[in-house]
Design an enzyme around this catalytic site. Structure first.
Site, PDB file in Angstrom:
ATOM      1  N   GLU A   4       0.823  -1.205   0.000  1.00 45.57           N
ATOM      2  CA  GLU A   4       0.000   0.000   0.000  1.00 45.57           C
ATOM      3  C   GLU A   4       0.862   1.261   0.000  1.00 45.57           C
ATOM      4  OE1 GLU A   4      -4.162  -1.451   2.009  1.00 45.57           O
ATOM      5  OE2 GLU A   4      -2.715  -0.520   3.327  1.00 45.57           O
ATOM      6  N   CYS A   9       3.574   8.563   0.448  1.00 47.71           N
ATOM      7  CA  CYS A   9       4.062   7.721   1.543  1.00 47.71           C
ATOM      8  C   CYS A   9       4.215   6.296   1.004  1.00 47.71           C
ATOM      9  CB  CYS A   9       3.040   7.781   2.681  1.00 47.71           C
ATOM     10  SG  CYS A   9       3.414   6.689   4.050  1.00 47.71           S
ATOM     11  N   CYS A  48       5.492  -6.193   8.646  1.00 47.94           N
ATOM     12  CA  CYS A  48       6.599  -5.591   9.400  1.00 47.94           C
ATOM     13  C   CYS A  48       6.929  -6.502  10.570  1.00 47.94           C
ATOM     14  CB  CYS A  48       6.192  -4.212   9.916  1.00 47.94           C
ATOM     15  SG  CYS A  48       7.528  -3.351  10.790  1.00 47.94           S
ATOM     16  N   CYS A 102       4.910  -3.164  16.579  1.00 56.29           N
ATOM     17  CA  CYS A 102       4.535  -2.079  17.496  1.00 56.29           C
ATOM     18  C   CYS A 102       3.060  -2.264  17.855  1.00 56.29           C
ATOM     19  CB  CYS A 102       4.767  -0.713  16.850  1.00 56.29           C
ATOM     20  SG  CYS A 102       6.507  -0.416  16.470  1.00 56.29           S
ATOM     21  N   CYS A 154       0.125  -0.369  15.954  1.00 56.58           N
ATOM     22  CA  CYS A 154       0.229  -0.231  14.492  1.00 56.58           C
ATOM     23  C   CYS A 154      -0.451  -1.400  13.783  1.00 56.58           C
ATOM     24  CB  CYS A 154       1.698  -0.142  14.099  1.00 56.58           C
ATOM     25  SG  CYS A 154       1.955  -0.060  12.316  1.00 56.58           S
ATOM     26  N   GLY A 179       6.193  -1.355   6.984  1.00 53.18           N
ATOM     27  CA  GLY A 179       7.543  -1.898   7.122  1.00 53.18           C
ATOM     28  C   GLY A 179       8.523  -0.958   7.789  1.00 53.18           C
ATOM     29  N   CYS A 227      -1.792   7.283   9.196  1.00 51.47           N
ATOM     30  CA  CYS A 227      -0.611   6.631   9.773  1.00 51.47           C
ATOM     31  C   CYS A 227      -1.013   5.402  10.563  1.00 51.47           C
ATOM     32  CB  CYS A 227       0.081   7.552  10.766  1.00 51.47           C
ATOM     33  SG  CYS A 227       0.706   9.015  10.049  1.00 51.47           S
TER      34      CYS A 227
HETATM   35  N1  SAH Z   1       8.710   1.508  10.745  1.00 48.17           N
HETATM   36  C1  SAH Z   1       8.939   2.909  10.505  1.00 48.17           C
HETATM   37  C2  SAH Z   1       8.101   3.410   9.379  1.00 48.17           C
HETATM   38  C3  SAH Z   1       6.628   3.519   9.699  1.00 48.17           C
HETATM   39  S1  SAH Z   1       6.264   5.197   9.734  1.00 48.17           S
HETATM   40  C4  SAH Z   1       8.742   3.674  11.786  1.00 48.17           C
HETATM   41  O1  SAH Z   1       8.327   3.083  12.771  1.00 48.17           O
HETATM   42  O2  SAH Z   1       9.079   4.851  11.849  1.00 48.17           O
HETATM   43  C5  SAH Z   1       4.669   5.245  10.282  1.00 48.17           C
HETATM   44  C6  SAH Z   1       4.510   6.147  11.493  1.00 48.17           C
HETATM   45  O3  SAH Z   1       3.155   6.038  11.942  1.00 48.17           O
HETATM   46  C7  SAH Z   1       5.383   5.688  12.638  1.00 48.17           C
HETATM   47  O4  SAH Z   1       5.780   6.782  13.421  1.00 48.17           O
HETATM   48  C8  SAH Z   1       4.407   4.835  13.395  1.00 48.17           C
HETATM   49  O5  SAH Z   1       4.839   4.611  14.702  1.00 48.17           O
HETATM   50  C9  SAH Z   1       3.148   5.639  13.293  1.00 48.17           C
HETATM   51  N2  SAH Z   1       1.953   4.862  13.571  1.00 48.17           N
HETATM   52  C10 SAH Z   1       1.797   3.532  13.460  1.00 48.17           C
HETATM   53  N3  SAH Z   1       0.551   3.161  13.803  1.00 48.17           N
HETATM   54  C11 SAH Z   1      -0.113   4.292  14.130  1.00 48.17           C
HETATM   55  C12 SAH Z   1      -1.445   4.564  14.539  1.00 48.17           C
HETATM   56  N4  SAH Z   1      -2.331   3.591  14.653  1.00 48.17           N
HETATM   57  N5  SAH Z   1      -1.779   5.832  14.763  1.00 48.17           N
HETATM   58  C13 SAH Z   1      -0.875   6.837  14.612  1.00 48.17           C
HETATM   59  N6  SAH Z   1       0.386   6.633  14.227  1.00 48.17           N
HETATM   60  C14 SAH Z   1       0.785   5.382  13.986  1.00 48.17           C
END
Ligand code: SAH
Length: 372
Positions: free
Chosen positions: A94, A107, A114, A118, A121, A163, A337
């Site tokens: 995506e 993006c 991944c 986290c 996420c 990822g 995000c």
């Molecule tokens: N793996 C990398 C790239 C992902 S960037 C990283 O962790 O930086 C995507 C961003 O969105 C990251 O800061 C991630 O922590 C954040 N993110 C993930 N899930 C989210 C959610 N449900 N709500 C808001 N931000 C989120």
């Protein structure tokens, strides 16, 4: 289509030169090809008019350009476009196109799923399948560019999709070099941002290799909370991460670190949290981007109230930080995000299908199941 053909987009311009030489093609044709394929966005070699006809035919017969085919496309009411693209092994990728005034940011994803898991996420909940190839990273840019409206131009690329980019560093570097190369996508170095959850040993290598912006997903200022949110913190705790960031020579006020902080109700949004964040980043040229948690079905976390968000942001500003708040974009199509979790259509019940405007775009067949 014949399999096992050479994939043009898997090559940096340098390796394409070498590859062309080995095949008896003049190496400087690499720049010419990049100009057509990436600069002008014309993927059909028969239209590369300044190449000899024989070479055009050879490219058509022997090489492949697209690594990804359209699987679906959704347009949000706010103009955000989420593309779902299918790789040759049927893996789904995506990407999200985000128009904002004069700027249009893409993006992109670097992995299928991944491995970092986290806890907030949606991609993390998918588990990890594999790294994307250079061609699969770059073709997201070529494909999503097809969705630009007249007058729109791609201005920024962020590696913030599915990822962890630093766990796929060689492909991320080659793709970033193509984004920056004047004959290819020709983006300025401040226009490309790579985001990491904190894979400490790879950060310096990234910045030494390509002049991109670095974003770091912070999300918490104590190890206890960060261990919960970003399990990678158990391997590279905050002190290790911050030491590594402070020793980066490329970080200056003109080239700050962009911290991302997903604000989660009752988890990391207290006044003590804001004080701890301020202490943690003090003295480090940085900007902090607050992202209210985007809820999804794989997580019980929620965004705090607007009042808490405003208080948290205000506390940080008063403590001298530069703070921005990321408005959720494309939330009605699960494009915000942390909501990217490409699954087979029907695999996930959509929360508010009536809120999204989903429609077919020419050349982009949308599976019926995606339609509300
Ligand atoms: N793996 C990398 C790239 C992902 S960037 C990283 O962790 O930086 C995507 C961003 O969105 C990251 O800061 C991630 O922590 C954040 N993110 C993930 N899930 C989210 C959610 N449900 N709500 C808001 N931000 C989120």
């Amino acid at each position: 289509m014949r399999e096992a053909r050479l994939h043009l987009q898997d090559h940096s311009i340098e390796s394409l030169r070498a590859c062309f030489s080995a095949q008896g093609i003049e190496p400087w044709r690499a720049e010419q090809v990049a100009g057509w394929l990436y600069g002008r966005g014309i993927a059909d070699p028969s239209q590369w008019t300044d190449l000899p006809a024989a070479l055009r035919e050879r490219f058509t017969a022997d090489w492949q350009w697209h690594a990804l085919e359209w699987d679906g496309i959704q347009r949000s009411r706010d103009g955000t476009v989420k593309g779902r693209l299918r790789a040759r092994d049927n893996a789904l990728v995506e990407s999200v196109l985000i128009p904002e005034g004069d700027r249009t940011t893409l993006c992109i994803s670097t992995q299928v799923g991944c491995p970092l898991a986290c806890s907030f996420c949606a991609t993390g909940a998918l588990g990890f399948t594999r790294n994307l190839t250079v061609a699969e990273i770059i073709d997201q840019v070529c494909r999503m560019r097809e969705q630009l409206l007249p007058g729109q131009r791609l201005t920024n690329v962020v590696y913030m999709g599915m990822g962890e980019p630093l766990l796929n560093l060689p492909a991320v570097l080659d793709s970033a070099r193509l984004l920056l190369h004047p004959k290819a996508f020709a983006l300025g170095p401040r226009k490309v941002t790579v985001s990491t959850a904190g894979v400490v040993p790879k950060i310096a290598a990234l910045l030494a290799s390509v002049p991109v912006n670095l974003a770091v997903s912070l999300h918490a200022a104590t190890d206890a909370v960060r261990d919960e949110l970003v399990p990678l913190n158990r391997r590279f705790p905050l002190a290790t991460l911050m030491d590594a960031l402070r020793s980066l020579e490329t970080v200056t006020p003109r080239r700050p670190i962009f911290f991302e902080y997903t604000l989660i109700d009752g988890v990391n949004d207290s006044p003590e949290d804001s004080r701890a964040v301020a202490r943690l980043v003090r003295g480090l040229p940085s900007k902090l981007n607050l992202i209210p948690m985007n809820a999804h079905e794989d997580s019980r976390y929620r965004a705090p109230s607007d009042a808490v968000l405003t208080r948290f942001a205000g506390d940080l500003v008063r403590q001298g930080l530069t703070v921005t708040v990321r408005r959720p974009r494309g939330a009605d199509i699960d494009a915000a995000c942390g909501q990217l979790a490409a699954r087979r259509a029907g695999g996930r019940p959509r929360s508010e299908p009536e809120a999204s405007e989903v429609h077919l775009v020419e050349g982009a067949p949308t599976p019926a199941a995606l339609l509300p």
